[in-house]
Design a protein around this motif. Structure first.
Motif, PDB file in Angstrom:
ATOM      1  N   THR A  69     -40.123  13.897  -2.333  1.00 55.70           N
ATOM      2  CA  THR A  69     -41.440  14.211  -1.583  1.00 55.70           C
ATOM      3  C   THR A  69     -40.902  14.575  -0.127  1.00 55.70           C
ATOM      4  O   THR A  69     -41.843  15.529   0.336  1.00 55.70           O
ATOM      5  CB  THR A  69     -42.002  12.548  -1.367  1.00 55.70           C
ATOM      6  N   ALA A  70     -39.929  14.248   0.371  1.00 55.82           N
ATOM      7  CA  ALA A  70     -39.442  14.911   1.750  1.00 55.82           C
ATOM      8  C   ALA A  70     -38.929  16.088   1.844  1.00 55.82           C
ATOM      9  O   ALA A  70     -38.171  16.457   2.780  1.00 55.82           O
ATOM     10  CB  ALA A  70     -38.966  13.486   2.528  1.00 55.82           C
ATOM     11  N   ALA A  71     -38.615  16.628   0.734  1.00 52.05           N
ATOM     12  CA  ALA A  71     -37.836  17.769   0.528  1.00 52.05           C
ATOM     13  C   ALA A  71     -38.313  18.928   1.437  1.00 52.05           C
ATOM     14  O   ALA A  71     -39.453  19.094   1.769  1.00 52.05           O
ATOM     15  CB  ALA A  71     -37.918  18.539  -0.689  1.00 52.05           C
ATOM     16  N   HIS A  72     -37.344  19.469   2.396  1.00 55.79           N
ATOM     17  CA  HIS A  72     -37.696  20.316   3.519  1.00 55.79           C
ATOM     18  C   HIS A  72     -37.223  21.693   3.074  1.00 55.79           C
ATOM     19  O   HIS A  72     -36.048  22.071   2.490  1.00 55.79           O
ATOM     20  CB  HIS A  72     -36.852  19.898   4.945  1.00 55.79           C
ATOM     21  N   PRO A  73     -37.986  22.693   3.782  1.00 54.39           N
ATOM     22  CA  PRO A  73     -37.664  24.082   3.459  1.00 54.39           C
ATOM     23  C   PRO A  73     -36.182  24.394   4.161  1.00 54.39           C
ATOM     24  O   PRO A  73     -35.705  23.729   5.192  1.00 54.39           O
ATOM     25  CB  PRO A  73     -38.724  24.975   4.194  1.00 54.39           C
ATOM     26  N   TYR A  74     -35.390  25.154   3.606  1.00 53.37           N
ATOM     27  CA  TYR A  74     -34.053  25.327   4.169  1.00 53.37           C
ATOM     28  C   TYR A  74     -33.795  25.989   5.356  1.00 53.37           C
ATOM     29  O   TYR A  74     -33.118  25.327   6.314  1.00 53.37           O
ATOM     30  CB  TYR A  74     -33.194  26.265   2.966  1.00 53.37           C
ATOM     31  N   ASP A  75     -34.801  26.697   5.766  1.00 60.52           N
ATOM     32  CA  ASP A  75     -34.593  27.417   7.133  1.00 60.52           C
ATOM     33  C   ASP A  75     -36.174  27.758   7.649  1.00 60.52           C
ATOM     34  O   ASP A  75     -36.561  28.910   7.722  1.00 60.52           O
ATOM     35  CB  ASP A  75     -33.742  28.478   7.183  1.00 60.52           C
ATOM     36  N   ARG A  76     -36.963  26.755   7.792  1.00 63.96           N
ATOM     37  CA  ARG A  76     -38.349  27.097   8.319  1.00 63.96           C
ATOM     38  C   ARG A  76     -38.441  27.749   9.654  1.00 63.96           C
ATOM     39  O   ARG A  76     -39.241  28.803   9.791  1.00 63.96           O
ATOM     40  CB  ARG A  76     -39.334  25.780   8.300  1.00 63.96           C
ATOM     41  N   ALA A  77     -37.333  27.478  10.372  1.00 60.89           N
ATOM     42  CA  ALA A  77     -37.594  28.220  11.591  1.00 60.89           C
ATOM     43  C   ALA A  77     -37.260  29.934  11.610  1.00 60.89           C
ATOM     44  O   ALA A  77     -37.775  30.688  12.173  1.00 60.89           O
ATOM     45  CB  ALA A  77     -36.346  27.598  12.673  1.00 60.89           C
ATOM     46  N   GLY A  78     -36.439  29.982  10.620  1.00 60.57           N
ATOM     47  CA  GLY A  78     -36.058  31.434  10.321  1.00 60.57           C
ATOM     48  C   GLY A  78     -36.988  32.069   9.191  1.00 60.57           C
ATOM     49  O   GLY A  78     -36.672  33.255   8.683  1.00 60.57           O
ATOM     50  N   GLY A  79     -37.977  31.290   8.865  1.00 58.34           N
ATOM     51  CA  GLY A  79     -38.678  31.899   7.887  1.00 58.34           C
ATOM     52  C   GLY A  79     -38.481  31.706   6.285  1.00 58.34           C
ATOM     53  O   GLY A  79     -38.838  32.082   5.538  1.00 58.34           O
ATOM     54  N   ASP A  80     -37.373  30.848   5.902  1.00 54.11           N
ATOM     55  CA  ASP A  80     -37.139  30.721   4.463  1.00 54.11           C
ATOM     56  C   ASP A  80     -37.907  29.358   4.088  1.00 54.11           C
ATOM     57  O   ASP A  80     -37.363  28.218   4.602  1.00 54.11           O
ATOM     58  CB  ASP A  80     -35.497  30.427   4.707  1.00 54.11           C
ATOM     59  N   GLU A  81     -38.441  29.450   3.348  1.00 57.30           N
ATOM     60  CA  GLU A  81     -39.590  28.115   2.943  1.00 57.30           C
ATOM     61  C   GLU A  81     -39.000  27.663   1.405  1.00 57.30           C
ATOM     62  O   GLU A  81     -39.686  27.025   0.883  1.00 57.30           O
ATOM     63  CB  GLU A  81     -40.969  28.824   2.764  1.00 57.30           C
ATOM     64  N   THR A  82     -37.806  28.078   1.187  1.00 57.42           N
ATOM     65  CA  THR A  82     -37.419  27.350  -0.165  1.00 57.42           C
ATOM     66  C   THR A  82     -37.055  26.041  -0.073  1.00 57.42           C
ATOM     67  O   THR A  82     -36.429  25.811   0.733  1.00 57.42           O
ATOM     68  CB  THR A  82     -35.953  28.465  -0.640  1.00 57.42           C
ATOM     69  N   LEU A  83     -37.857  25.500  -0.942  1.00 55.40           N
ATOM     70  CA  LEU A  83     -37.563  23.840  -0.886  1.00 55.40           C
ATOM     71  C   LEU A  83     -36.471  23.382  -1.981  1.00 55.40           C
ATOM     72  O   LEU A  83     -35.691  22.556  -1.708  1.00 55.40           O
ATOM     73  CB  LEU A  83     -38.702  23.318  -1.488  1.00 55.40           C
ATOM     74  N   LEU A  84     -36.639  24.335  -3.270  1.00 51.42           N
ATOM     75  CA  LEU A  84     -35.658  23.819  -4.383  1.00 51.42           C
ATOM     76  C   LEU A  84     -34.660  25.014  -4.466  1.00 51.42           C
ATOM     77  O   LEU A  84     -34.961  26.065  -5.331  1.00 51.42           O
ATOM     78  CB  LEU A  84     -36.467  23.591  -5.442  1.00 51.42           C
ATOM     79  N   PRO A  85     -33.666  25.264  -4.006  1.00 51.50           N
ATOM     80  CA  PRO A  85     -32.702  26.342  -4.263  1.00 51.50           C
ATOM     81  C   PRO A  85     -31.951  26.383  -5.418  1.00 51.50           C
ATOM     82  O   PRO A  85     -31.667  27.591  -6.089  1.00 51.50           O
ATOM     83  CB  PRO A  85     -31.623  26.275  -3.122  1.00 51.50           C
ATOM     84  N   SER A  86     -31.872  25.204  -6.059  1.00 49.56           N
ATOM     85  CA  SER A  86     -31.368  25.134  -7.395  1.00 49.56           C
ATOM     86  C   SER A  86     -32.087  24.274  -8.091  1.00 49.56           C
ATOM     87  O   SER A  86     -32.109  23.004  -7.776  1.00 49.56           O
ATOM     88  CB  SER A  86     -29.790  24.939  -7.334  1.00 49.56           C
ATOM     89  N   TYR A  87     -32.561  24.589  -9.250  1.00 54.68           N
ATOM     90  CA  TYR A  87     -33.361  23.472  -9.994  1.00 54.68           C
ATOM     91  C   TYR A  87     -33.359  24.163 -11.582  1.00 54.68           C
ATOM     92  O   TYR A  87     -33.192  25.088 -11.930  1.00 54.68           O
ATOM     93  CB  TYR A  87     -34.660  23.454  -9.741  1.00 54.68           C
ATOM     94  N   GLY A  88     -33.435  23.079 -12.502  1.00 54.94           N
ATOM     95  CA  GLY A  88     -33.271  23.327 -13.885  1.00 54.94           C
ATOM     96  C   GLY A  88     -33.854  22.007 -14.726  1.00 54.94           C
ATOM     97  O   GLY A  88     -34.165  21.078 -14.182  1.00 54.94           O
ATOM     98  N   PRO A  89     -33.836  22.200 -15.924  1.00 53.28           N
ATOM     99  CA  PRO A  89     -34.374  20.767 -16.665  1.00 53.28           C
ATOM    100  C   PRO A  89     -33.472  19.490 -16.533  1.00 53.28           C
ATOM    101  O   PRO A  89     -33.919  18.523 -16.893  1.00 53.28           O
ATOM    102  CB  PRO A  89     -34.272  21.586 -18.277  1.00 53.28           C
ATOM    103  N   GLU A  90     -32.286  19.765 -16.082  1.00 50.88           N
ATOM    104  CA  GLU A  90     -31.135  18.508 -15.836  1.00 50.88           C
ATOM    105  C   GLU A  90     -30.798  18.381 -14.690  1.00 50.88           C
ATOM    106  O   GLU A  90     -29.757  17.573 -14.484  1.00 50.88           O
ATOM    107  CB  GLU A  90     -30.200  18.482 -17.147  1.00 50.88           C
ATOM    108  N   HIS A  91     -31.110  19.091 -13.466  1.00 51.14           N
ATOM    109  CA  HIS A  91     -30.608  19.021 -12.285  1.00 51.14           C
ATOM    110  C   HIS A  91     -31.582  19.471 -11.426  1.00 51.14           C
ATOM    111  O   HIS A  91     -32.348  20.377 -11.739  1.00 51.14           O
ATOM    112  CB  HIS A  91     -29.178  19.866 -11.981  1.00 51.14           C
ATOM    113  N   ILE A  92     -31.441  19.195 -10.053  1.00 51.47           N
ATOM    114  CA  ILE A  92     -32.208  19.488  -9.003  1.00 51.47           C
ATOM    115  C   ILE A  92     -31.413  19.551  -7.848  1.00 51.47           C
ATOM    116  O   ILE A  92     -30.518  18.657  -7.412  1.00 51.47           O
ATOM    117  CB  ILE A  92     -33.507  18.827  -9.087  1.00 51.47           C
ATOM    118  N   SER A  93     -31.690  20.463  -6.909  1.00 52.02           N
ATOM    119  CA  SER A  93     -30.922  20.508  -5.499  1.00 52.02           C
ATOM    120  C   SER A  93     -32.019  20.873  -4.417  1.00 52.02           C
ATOM    121  O   SER A  93     -32.807  21.558  -4.701  1.00 52.02           O
ATOM    122  CB  SER A  93     -30.054  21.600  -5.603  1.00 52.02           C
ATOM    123  N   PHE A  94     -31.947  20.078  -3.456  1.00 51.71           N
ATOM    124  CA  PHE A  94     -32.955  20.439  -2.279  1.00 51.71           C
ATOM    125  C   PHE A  94     -32.369  19.915  -1.055  1.00 51.71           C
ATOM    126  O   PHE A  94     -31.411  19.187  -1.116  1.00 51.71           O
ATOM    127  CB  PHE A  94     -34.207  19.492  -2.451  1.00 51.71           C
TER     128      PHE A  94
END
Length: 186
Positions: A69-94
């Motif tokens: 729920t609290a997943a944060h964009p990787y670099d909001r200050a630099g304009g990168d709004e990516t919340l989930l850089p790696s995700y799939g049916p059996e894993h997730i990264s944030f």
């Protein structure tokens, strides 16, 4: 003499066959009681293991829910709004911005994945007896998301299976997590 004979007749004891029959009946009753006691212990142990596994899974699912729920964009200050850089049916990264820098620092990344029957968080065991872990990525309307920027919600399903001998206890836990830091959802 007559009194002694009469006394001996009145003092009837048990014969050897009577003693053997009584002992066999007692042994049979004790074995029956032991098997009932042993089965009761096995059932209690299995139920206790299953309850413990489900409680552990519930706590793990709640932690995943809270962190995702609290997943944060990787670099909001630099304009990168990516919340989930790696995700799939059996894993997730944030990542979670723990230091308030408005970007995810190296120690703030979180990875959940299944390793055998253990749910791992950043490579450390978190929940055991996991039969299956699945992540579904949904857009704001609840349909399957087509890309990372469309993901507004994540459905997590955790299947627990405790197997002890011939018995197997299963439980499925599921939750839907809305990504609250997704600024570009429609």
């Amino acid at each position: 003499m007559r009194a002694v004979r009469r006394l001996r007749r009145e003092e009837g004891g048990f014969t050897l066959p009577e003693l053997l029959v009584a002992m066999m009946l007692m042994l049979t009753a004790m074995f029956a009681l032991y098997s009932i006691f042993d089965m009761s212990l096995r059932i209690f142990s299995f139920g206790n293991d299953r309850t413990e596994a489900v409680e552990q899974a519930r706590a793990g699912l709640e932690r995943m829910d809270r962190e995702l729920t609290a997943a944060h964009p990787y670099d909001r200050a630099g304009g990168d709004e990516t919340l989930l850089p790696s995700y799939g049916p059996e894993h997730i990264s944030f990542g979670n911005d723990l230091d308030g820098s408005r970007k995810v620092a190296p120690g703030e990344e979180i990875i959940y994945e299944l390793n055998g029957s253990t749910l791992m968080r950043n490579g450390l065991p978190m929940v055991e007896f996991v039969d299956d872990l699945s992540f579904e990525y949904l857009d704001a309307s609840g349909a399957a998301a087509t890309g990372e920027s469309d993901i507004a919600m994540v459905r997590i399903t955790l299947d627990i299976e405790v197997r002890r001998g011939p018995w197997a206890g299963t439980q499925t836990l599921s939750t839907e997590v809305a990504l609250r830091n997704r600024t570009d959802r429609g």
